[in-house]
Design a protein around this motif. Structure first.
Motif, mmCIF file in Angstrom:
data_model
loop_
_atom_site.group_PDB
_atom_site.id
_atom_site.type_symbol
_atom_site.label_atom_id
_atom_site.label_comp_id
_atom_site.label_asym_id
_atom_site.label_seq_id
_atom_site.Cartn_x
_atom_site.Cartn_y
_atom_site.Cartn_z
ATOM 1 N N GLU A 52 -24.417 4.901 84.212
ATOM 2 C CA GLU A 52 -25.336 4.037 84.949
ATOM 3 C C GLU A 52 -24.571 2.903 85.625
ATOM 4 O O GLU A 52 -24.829 2.551 86.773
ATOM 5 N N HIS A 53 -23.601 2.352 84.903
ATOM 6 C CA HIS A 53 -22.799 1.254 85.444
ATOM 7 C C HIS A 53 -22.022 1.720 86.672
ATOM 8 O O HIS A 53 -21.971 1.031 87.683
ATOM 9 N N MET A 54 -21.437 2.910 86.578
ATOM 10 C CA MET A 54 -20.688 3.449 87.705
ATOM 11 C C MET A 54 -21.609 3.628 88.905
ATOM 12 O O MET A 54 -21.245 3.331 90.038
ATOM 13 N N ARG A 85 -24.513 4.629 79.432
ATOM 14 C CA ARG A 85 -24.388 3.284 79.970
ATOM 15 C C ARG A 85 -23.274 3.229 81.003
ATOM 16 O O ARG A 85 -23.406 2.592 82.044
ATOM 17 N N MET A 86 -22.169 3.894 80.710
ATOM 18 C CA MET A 86 -21.039 3.877 81.654
ATOM 19 C C MET A 86 -21.426 4.562 82.960
ATOM 20 O O MET A 86 -21.098 4.085 84.041
ATOM 21 N N GLN A 128 -24.345 1.962 89.574
ATOM 22 C CA GLN A 128 -24.680 0.648 90.121
ATOM 23 C C GLN A 128 -23.525 0.122 90.963
ATOM 24 O O GLN A 128 -23.727 -0.438 92.039
ATOM 25 N N CYS A 129 -22.308 0.294 90.468
ATOM 26 C CA CYS A 129 -21.129 -0.177 91.214
ATOM 27 C C CYS A 129 -21.053 0.533 92.566
ATOM 28 O O CYS A 129 -20.791 -0.094 93.579
#
Length: 51
Positions: free
Chosen positions: A19-21, A16-17, A23-24
């Motif tokens: 993927e979040h990175m 999840r982290m 996206q950012c």
């Protein structure tokens, strides 16, 4: 920084982290292009080393 290690140890949290990175970074590069800086994001955020 202990909870960071715990999150990285848990594969689901890690995914999840990551993927979040991603996206950012996408959002940042879109903003940069919109502002006319083009590929300035690469200098700003070097890729994280893989552990």
């Amino acid at each position: 920084m202990k909870d960071m290690d715990v999150k990285m140890a848990d594969p689901a949290m890690r995914k999840r982290m990551v993927e979040h990175m991603g996206q950012c970074r996408d959002m940042m590069s879109k903003m940069m292009q919109h502002m006319g800086h083009g590929a300035g994001i690469e200098k700003l955020a070097p890729p994280q080393p893989k552990h």
